[in-house]
Design a protein around this motif. Structure first.
Motif, mmCIF file in Angstrom:
data_model
loop_
_atom_site.group_PDB
_atom_site.id
_atom_site.type_symbol
_atom_site.label_atom_id
_atom_site.label_comp_id
_atom_site.label_asym_id
_atom_site.label_seq_id
_atom_site.Cartn_x
_atom_site.Cartn_y
_atom_site.Cartn_z
ATOM 1 N N HIS A 261 50.242 42.313 47.905
ATOM 2 C CA HIS A 261 49.670 42.369 49.252
ATOM 3 C C HIS A 261 48.589 41.312 49.492
ATOM 4 C CE1 HIS A 261 51.640 46.300 49.711
ATOM 5 N NE2 HIS A 261 51.375 46.189 50.998
ATOM 6 N N PHE A 262 47.775 41.035 48.474
ATOM 7 C CA PHE A 262 46.567 40.234 48.693
ATOM 8 C C PHE A 262 46.516 38.948 47.878
ATOM 9 C CE2 PHE A 262 45.350 44.658 49.594
ATOM 10 C CZ PHE A 262 44.835 44.527 50.868
ATOM 11 N N GLY A 263 47.417 38.782 46.945
ATOM 12 C CA GLY A 263 47.327 37.633 46.067
ATOM 13 C C GLY A 263 46.298 37.852 44.976
ATOM 14 N N ALA A 264 46.034 36.810 44.204
ATOM 15 C CA ALA A 264 45.137 36.913 43.052
ATOM 16 C C ALA A 264 43.686 37.031 43.498
ATOM 17 C CB ALA A 264 45.311 35.698 42.153
ATOM 18 N N PRO A 265 42.950 38.046 43.023
ATOM 19 C CA PRO A 265 41.522 38.117 43.365
ATOM 20 C C PRO A 265 40.725 37.047 42.645
ATOM 21 C CG PRO A 265 42.102 39.872 41.828
ATOM 22 C CD PRO A 265 43.384 39.198 42.215
ATOM 23 N N ARG A 266 39.705 36.584 43.292
ATOM 24 C CA ARG A 266 38.780 35.626 42.666
ATOM 25 C C ARG A 266 37.989 36.317 41.549
ATOM 26 N NH1 ARG A 266 34.470 31.900 46.083
ATOM 27 N NH2 ARG A 266 32.955 31.543 44.405
ATOM 28 N N LEU A 267 37.632 37.585 41.772
ATOM 29 C CA LEU A 267 36.890 38.367 40.788
ATOM 30 C C LEU A 267 37.438 39.782 40.786
ATOM 31 C CD1 LEU A 267 34.484 38.907 38.848
ATOM 32 C CD2 LEU A 267 33.088 39.358 40.894
#
Length: 350
Positions: A261-267
């Motif tokens: 849904h959101f792609g890879a989180p930065r953190l």
């Protein structure tokens, strides 16, 4: 303000009565305006997928047979620099500071976010018994910058610390983003800046969008309120990347769904502690091996280990999560530059 000051906070007469009723289970049915669906049957919430066996009978078996490792009585955290009031005016500049347990300060440009804030000495319905703090907090409450939002994953005592939330509400009145039904607990204590969401719902805070998302866990604070409020994880989306806070969770397919849904989180803030014995804790608490798998499912740019080192909730040794994390990162071929831990009060750019 120290943990002792938080512990000494007095409740109003109304809040004291609400706490007493909650312990007896009289407040076991918060009003949930939600049609029955895959995770709400009209009475209680449930996890997606297979039945999670983590009930009172299993808990009694664990309590009868447990063999916990010895933890230290007390450990002082090393002194660290106070966080700045405003980390940066640029939304792309992030800084993360580990406070203790699942409490993390994340500064996204000028926005200060706090996860599951706990400053009390015990995480329990009472102040004289229950899991006791063995390590000092990394940041004194008075040294916290103004908090704009609290990401509150669920209502368990080691995550929803009502005294700390009362203090934060009195000083900053931050937006508290949490799951359905948890708002009733907070409002009973005069905390009214709450946004209670179902999974996949969101609210905006300036340029940030805050989502409440699935997790694999359970809820309850009283005698008869198990699973009557919604647990979850949270994600903060910005133009400069996203922050993912896993809350309290077992390993499950929700990590892959969140990535889709959101792609890879930065953190990503991922729990690594409170996992033994696996036959009992496995469905609801990740161990380091699970956390590394979650990191890979999310394809997180950087993951920080949380939920360890502060309260002895389960049977593993205090240093076991960090040792096992290093082993699992090597075993699963993940560079330690992309998944690490911080000491209490320690910060890093994110």
């Amino acid at each position: 303000m120290s943990t002792e000051d938080v512990n000494s906070l007095r409740y109003s007469a109304e809040a004291t009565l609400a706490r007493f009723k909650a312990k007896l289970g009289f407040l076991s049915k918060p009003k949930i305006s939600l049609a029955p669906n895959a995770h709400w049957n009209g009475e209680t919430f449930r996890n997606h997928g297979k039945y999670i066996k983590h009930d009172a009978w299993a808990a009694l078996r664990w309590l009868r047979t447990r063999q916990p490792e010895q933890w230290p009585q007390w450990v002082d955290s090393e002194p660290t620099a106070k966080p700045t009031t405003c980390h940066s005016e640029q939304i792309a500049d992030w800084r993360v500071t580990y406070v203790n347990h699942a409490t993390v300060l994340v500064q996204i440009g000028p926005w200060n976010l706090l996860t599951d804030p706990v400053w009390s000495d015990r995480v329990s319905p009472v102040t004289f018994a229950g899991p006791k703090r063995v390590r000092s907090v990394g940041i004194a409450l008075d040294d916290l910058p103004p908090i704009h939002a609290v990401l509150l994953s669920h209502d368990h005592y080691d995550h929803l610390d009502i005294r700390t939330l009362m203090w934060l509400h009195e000083r900053d009145k931050p937006m508290i983003v949490t799951g359905l039904g948890v708002d009733a607990v907070l409002k009973a204590h005069g905390i009214d800046t709450v946004v209670a969401l179902d999974w996949w719902q969101s609210v905006t805070l300036g340029p940030l969008e805050l989502f409440f998302l699935p997790a694999q866990h359970f809820s309850g604070r009283g005698a008869r309120d198990r699973n009557r409020t919604l647990w979850g994880s949270l994600l903060v989306r910005s133009s400069a990347g996203s922050l993912y806070f896993a809350g309290d969770t077992g390993y499950g397919p929700h990590f892959q769904s969140i990535y889709e849904h959101f792609g890879a989180p930065r953190l990503a803030l991922l729990p690594i502690g409170a996992y033994e014995p696996r036959w009992f804790m496995g469905p609801v608490h990740m161990d380091p091996a699970d956390a590394v798998r979650a990191h890979q499912d999310l394809q997180a740019i950087y993951s920080l280990g949380i939920h360890f080192n502060t309260f002895q909730l389960t049977d593993e040794a205090i240093d076991a999560p960090v040792i096992a994390l290093k082993t699992e990162l090597a075993k699963q071929g993940v560079n330690t530059a992309y998944f690490g831990v911080l000491s209490e009060g320690e910060s890093r750019s994110a």
